[in-house]
Scaffold this motif. Structure first.
Motif, PDB file in Angstrom:
ATOM      1  N   ASP A 164       0.828  -1.204   0.000  1.00 34.58           N
ATOM      2  CA  ASP A 164       0.000   0.000   0.000  1.00 34.58           C
ATOM      3  C   ASP A 164       0.866   1.258   0.000  1.00 34.58           C
ATOM      4  OD1 ASP A 164      -2.138   1.737   0.043  1.00 34.58           O
ATOM      5  OD2 ASP A 164      -2.517   1.523   2.194  1.00 34.58           O
ATOM      6  N   GLY A 165       1.789   1.321  -0.972  1.00 34.13           N
ATOM      7  CA  GLY A 165       2.670   2.474  -1.082  1.00 34.13           C
ATOM      8  C   GLY A 165       1.988   3.672  -1.697  1.00 34.13           C
ATOM      9  N   SER A 166       2.641   4.814  -1.587  1.00 33.32           N
ATOM     10  CA  SER A 166       2.076   6.049  -2.119  1.00 33.32           C
ATOM     11  C   SER A 166       2.775   6.439  -3.418  1.00 33.32           C
ATOM     12  CB  SER A 166       2.187   7.181  -1.099  1.00 33.32           C
ATOM     13  OG  SER A 166       3.544   7.499  -0.844  1.00 33.32           O
ATOM     14  N   LEU A 167       2.096   7.277  -4.194  1.00 31.41           N
ATOM     15  CA  LEU A 167       2.606   7.808  -5.456  1.00 31.41           C
ATOM     16  C   LEU A 167       2.544   9.317  -5.336  1.00 31.41           C
ATOM     17  CD1 LEU A 167       3.525   6.658  -8.251  1.00 31.41           C
ATOM     18  CD2 LEU A 167       1.184   7.018  -9.046  1.00 31.41           C
ATOM     19  N   THR A 168       3.698   9.951  -5.453  1.00 29.95           N
ATOM     20  CA  THR A 168       3.770  11.384  -5.163  1.00 29.95           C
ATOM     21  C   THR A 168       4.713  12.084  -6.123  1.00 29.95           C
ATOM     22  OG1 THR A 168       4.476  13.005  -3.490  1.00 29.95           O
ATOM     23  CG2 THR A 168       5.521  10.849  -3.422  1.00 29.95           C
ATOM     24  N   THR A 169       4.513  13.372  -6.315  1.00 31.51           N
ATOM     25  CA  THR A 169       5.412  14.140  -7.187  1.00 31.51           C
ATOM     26  C   THR A 169       6.671  14.576  -6.450  1.00 31.51           C
ATOM     27  OG1 THR A 169       4.142  16.136  -6.649  1.00 31.51           O
ATOM     28  CG2 THR A 169       3.565  14.980  -8.689  1.00 31.51           C
ATOM     29  N   ASN A 170       6.784  14.259  -5.165  1.00 32.16           N
ATOM     30  CA  ASN A 170       7.970  14.586  -4.384  1.00 32.16           C
ATOM     31  C   ASN A 170       8.916  13.396  -4.333  1.00 32.16           C
ATOM     32  OD1 ASN A 170       6.931  17.175  -3.635  1.00 32.16           O
ATOM     33  ND2 ASN A 170       5.657  16.171  -2.087  1.00 32.16           N
ATOM     34  N   GLN A 171      10.196  13.649  -4.627  1.00 32.52           N
ATOM     35  CA  GLN A 171      11.171  12.569  -4.602  1.00 32.52           C
ATOM     36  C   GLN A 171      11.429  12.135  -3.154  1.00 32.52           C
ATOM     37  OE1 GLN A 171      14.859  13.500  -6.528  1.00 32.52           O
ATOM     38  NE2 GLN A 171      15.577  11.400  -6.556  1.00 32.52           N
ATOM     39  N   PRO A 172      11.506  10.821  -2.899  1.00 33.20           N
ATOM     40  CA  PRO A 172      11.738  10.325  -1.540  1.00 33.20           C
ATOM     41  C   PRO A 172      13.075  10.811  -0.979  1.00 33.20           C
ATOM     42  CG  PRO A 172      11.000   8.563  -2.973  1.00 33.20           C
ATOM     43  CD  PRO A 172      11.288   9.736  -3.858  1.00 33.20           C
ATOM     44  N   ASN A 173      13.134  10.943   0.361  1.00 32.98           N
ATOM     45  CA  ASN A 173      14.362  11.404   1.020  1.00 32.98           C
ATOM     46  C   ASN A 173      15.242  10.275   1.522  1.00 32.98           C
ATOM     47  OD1 ASN A 173      13.743  14.176   0.749  1.00 32.98           O
ATOM     48  ND2 ASN A 173      12.328  14.053   2.491  1.00 32.98           N
ATOM     49  N   GLY A 174      14.660   9.097   1.770  1.00 30.29           N
ATOM     50  CA  GLY A 174      15.430   7.983   2.326  1.00 30.29           C
ATOM     51  C   GLY A 174      16.499   7.482   1.377  1.00 30.29           C
ATOM     52  N   LEU A 175      17.513   6.812   1.933  1.00 31.37           N
ATOM     53  CA  LEU A 175      18.643   6.349   1.137  1.00 31.37           C
ATOM     54  C   LEU A 175      18.589   4.868   0.803  1.00 31.37           C
ATOM     55  CD1 LEU A 175      21.575   8.316   2.837  1.00 31.37           C
ATOM     56  CD2 LEU A 175      20.352   8.859   0.720  1.00 31.37           C
ATOM     57  N   SER A 176      17.793   4.095   1.514  1.00 31.98           N
ATOM     58  CA  SER A 176      17.765   2.648   1.248  1.00 31.98           C
ATOM     59  C   SER A 176      16.355   2.082   1.399  1.00 31.98           C
ATOM     60  CB  SER A 176      18.726   1.922   2.185  1.00 31.98           C
ATOM     61  OG  SER A 176      18.385   2.179   3.545  1.00 31.98           O
ATOM     62  N   GLN A 177      15.362   2.883   1.072  1.00 36.12           N
ATOM     63  CA  GLN A 177      13.980   2.436   1.210  1.00 36.12           C
ATOM     64  C   GLN A 177      13.607   1.506   0.051  1.00 36.12           C
ATOM     65  OE1 GLN A 177      12.369   3.414   4.011  1.00 36.12           O
ATOM     66  NE2 GLN A 177      14.294   4.446   4.498  1.00 36.12           N
ATOM     67  N   LYS A 178      12.890   0.428   0.381  1.00 37.92           N
ATOM     68  CA  LYS A 178      12.475  -0.523  -0.657  1.00 37.92           C
ATOM     69  C   LYS A 178      11.262  -1.298  -0.178  1.00 37.92           C
ATOM     70  CE  LYS A 178      15.899  -3.978   0.826  1.00 37.92           C
ATOM     71  NZ  LYS A 178      15.023  -5.087   1.275  1.00 37.92           N
ATOM     72  N   ASP A 179      10.580  -1.935  -1.127  1.00 35.90           N
ATOM     73  CA  ASP A 179       9.443  -2.802  -0.824  1.00 35.90           C
ATOM     74  C   ASP A 179       9.757  -4.200  -1.344  1.00 35.90           C
ATOM     75  OD1 ASP A 179       7.659  -0.836   0.323  1.00 35.90           O
ATOM     76  OD2 ASP A 179       7.450  -0.018  -1.704  1.00 35.90           O
ATOM     77  N   ASP A 180       9.667  -5.201  -0.461  1.00 31.68           N
ATOM     78  CA  ASP A 180       9.921  -6.590  -0.833  1.00 31.68           C
ATOM     79  C   ASP A 180       8.615  -7.258  -1.253  1.00 31.68           C
ATOM     80  OD1 ASP A 180      12.657  -6.440  -0.260  1.00 31.68           O
ATOM     81  OD2 ASP A 180      12.307  -6.881   1.863  1.00 31.68           O
ATOM     82  N   TYR A 181       8.731  -8.115  -2.252  1.00 31.76           N
ATOM     83  CA  TYR A 181       7.535  -8.771  -2.788  1.00 31.76           C
ATOM     84  C   TYR A 181       7.902 -10.164  -3.279  1.00 31.76           C
ATOM     85  CZ  TYR A 181       3.734  -9.753  -6.147  1.00 31.76           C
ATOM     86  OH  TYR A 181       2.705 -10.321  -6.844  1.00 31.76           O
ATOM     87  N   THR A 182       7.279 -11.186  -2.695  1.00 28.97           N
ATOM     88  CA  THR A 182       7.425 -12.550  -3.188  1.00 28.97           C
ATOM     89  C   THR A 182       6.430 -12.753  -4.322  1.00 28.97           C
ATOM     90  OG1 THR A 182       8.128 -13.360  -1.017  1.00 28.97           O
ATOM     91  CG2 THR A 182       7.328 -14.998  -2.590  1.00 28.97           C
ATOM     92  N   ILE A 183       6.918 -13.120  -5.492  1.00 32.95           N
ATOM     93  CA  ILE A 183       6.091 -13.201  -6.689  1.00 32.95           C
ATOM     94  C   ILE A 183       4.904 -14.139  -6.483  1.00 32.95           C
ATOM     95  CG2 ILE A 183       6.042 -13.831  -9.138  1.00 32.95           C
ATOM     96  CD1 ILE A 183       7.644 -11.308  -8.511  1.00 32.95           C
ATOM     97  N   ASP A 184       3.734 -13.651  -6.840  1.00 29.52           N
ATOM     98  CA  ASP A 184       2.502 -14.435  -6.806  1.00 29.52           C
ATOM     99  C   ASP A 184       2.110 -14.730  -8.249  1.00 29.52           C
ATOM    100  OD1 ASP A 184      -0.129 -15.364  -6.694  1.00 29.52           O
ATOM    101  OD2 ASP A 184      -0.631 -14.136  -4.955  1.00 29.52           O
ATOM    102  N   TYR A 185       2.208 -15.988  -8.650  1.00 27.97           N
ATOM    103  CA  TYR A 185       1.982 -16.348 -10.048  1.00 27.97           C
ATOM    104  C   TYR A 185       0.496 -16.395 -10.422  1.00 27.97           C
ATOM    105  CZ  TYR A 185       6.940 -17.558 -10.254  1.00 27.97           C
ATOM    106  OH  TYR A 185       8.314 -17.513 -10.223  1.00 27.97           O
TER     107      TYR A 185
END
Length: 414
Positions: free
Chosen positions: A214-235
């Protein structure tokens, strides 16, 4: 259709469902399982019998196309002659020499809106293009289709000066726009005044969907240096069984509410829009990813979320990570990402993040004020594409940091 390979292998991913269905239909014709009408000259059926005998050895296109996964991999050393000889873009110069007038017709939910625009922009013939808010078969049943046919043939076949060639050559209808503002014309593509806006992936929650992140979509560039979202592929993720692709061989069209699919994937959603937002052109997405596997398929969807939370499919893009190498085609390609998919271009994913860049099929859509824009990332489209299923399923990481920004570029029209 402009590029046969790009259609059969979108971003290197095989469109198996269509090839099986369409291939089956052609095979049935070869076997006369859909009986042809008799002809007067064949009173005893002898000509039909001879024709059927000639077609007995015909192969099934599904098996043939499935065996040539790269643009230059047909019978090793053919340099992709099959894909080249069957792609209209290969005959641009010959078409121009004839100087025949051409009317391009497509829909935003058709299979080839990108292809038709590419052909239009590369040809110098007298021409015109219409792209409407419809799919393949329904586009040919619209009033505009009949009207434009009549105007075009009156001008070019009957020499009636009806002004069709004095108008802007690009005529397009916007999805979701009211009747009096749906249709627009332009003298150029992309449309004059279009501004490309970057919408960045960022952390959530937005409360708009119960997805993996449930991430956001924004016109502002993120400030964090190592932010990521992990996802196990659902076929099991899928766009359904009634899509722009199935409409090529059967009637009927209509994507389901994409929410169920979104809940099994990564999503990035804006806050409710303050103003009506017209997206007209070619969305392009750049994603920083790493994976526990050496390859993987990326499916990207652009959706509109209404006040009730219903997720409406707008468009999509596809890329196999090993086909990510960018190249320059020998024709004008609107500066869009182009993946040549030669054998020598294929490369495994490394043990560190890499950037994938791909375009989505073009669209013209009105995102209403109060609605949201969503980008969904999945690793399979089970009812359309052939994705190898690994066990256990790999886990990917989509980065959304300051130094590894993932974002979609949306063409915002005036």
């Amino acid at each position: 259709l402009t590029d046969l390979y790009q259609f059969a292998y979108a971003g290197g991913v095989y469109k198996e469902n269509f090839m099986q269905a369409w291939g089956g239909l052609t095979k049935y014709l070869d076997l006369n399982e859909r009986p042809v009408a008799p002809v007067d000259e064949d009173e005893n059926g002898q000509l039909l019998a001879e024709a059927l005998e000639e077609h007995e050895a015909n192969g099934w296109v599904q098996d043939f196309f499935d065996s040539i996964p790269y643009r230059d991999s047909w019978d090793a050393g053919s340099n992709g002659v099959l894909w080249h000889l069957n792609s209209p873009i290969s005959y641009i110069k010959n078409i121009e020499k004839k100087n025949v007038a051409i009317y391009h017709w497509s829909g935003w939910f058709d299979a080839w809106p990108r292809d038709q625009l590419v052909m239009f922009l590369n040809l110098k013939n007298p021409q015109r293009i219409t792209i409407g808010p419809w799919c393949h078969k329904e586009g040919r049943q619209s009033p505009e289709y009949l009207i434009e046919h009549l105007r075009w043939y009156d001008h070019w076949l009957k020499n009636i000066d009806n002004g069709v060639m004095n108008e802007n050559p690009i005529f397009y209808g916007t999805i979701g726009a009211f009747e009096n503002s749906q249709w627009k014309s332009s003298s150029e593509w992309p449309v004059n005044g279009t501004t490309v806006v970057k919408y960045y992936f960022d952390k959530g929650p937005t409360g708009s969907v119960n997805s993996i992140n449930d991430g956001s979509l924004t016109t502002n560039q993120p400030n964090g240096l190592s932010q990521k979202d992990d996802y196990t592929i659902d076929y099991t993720t899928t766009t359904g069984t009634v899509t722009r692709w199935t409409n090529l061989y059967v009637s009927g069209f209509g994507y389901p509410d994409m929410t169920y699919n979104d809940e099994k994937a990564l999503t990035y959603t804006t806050t409710p829009l303050v103003n009506d937002t017209y997206v007209t052109g070619h969305p392009v997405i750049s994603i920083w990813v790493e994976s526990t596997a050496t390859d993987g398929d990326m499916f990207v969807y652009l959706e509109e979320i209404d006040e009730d939370g219903h997720s409406h499919y707008i468009t999509e893009g596809t890329l196999r990570a090993s086909h990510r190498e960018n190249a320059t085609p020998d024709y004008y390609y609107l500066d869009l990402p182009y993946h040549r998919s030669f054998v020598e271009d294929i490369q495994d994913l490394p043990l560190h993040p890499v950037k994938l860049k791909l375009d989505l099929h073009p669209t013209s859509n009105l995102f209403d004020a109060g609605h949201r824009i969503r980008v969904t990332i999945a690793g399979a489209d089970a009812d359309t594409y052939k994705t190898p299923q690994l066990e256990p399923p790999p886990t990917i990481a989509v980065y959304r940091s300051q130094n590894k920004s993932s974002y979609i570029e949306l063409p915002i029209a005036p």
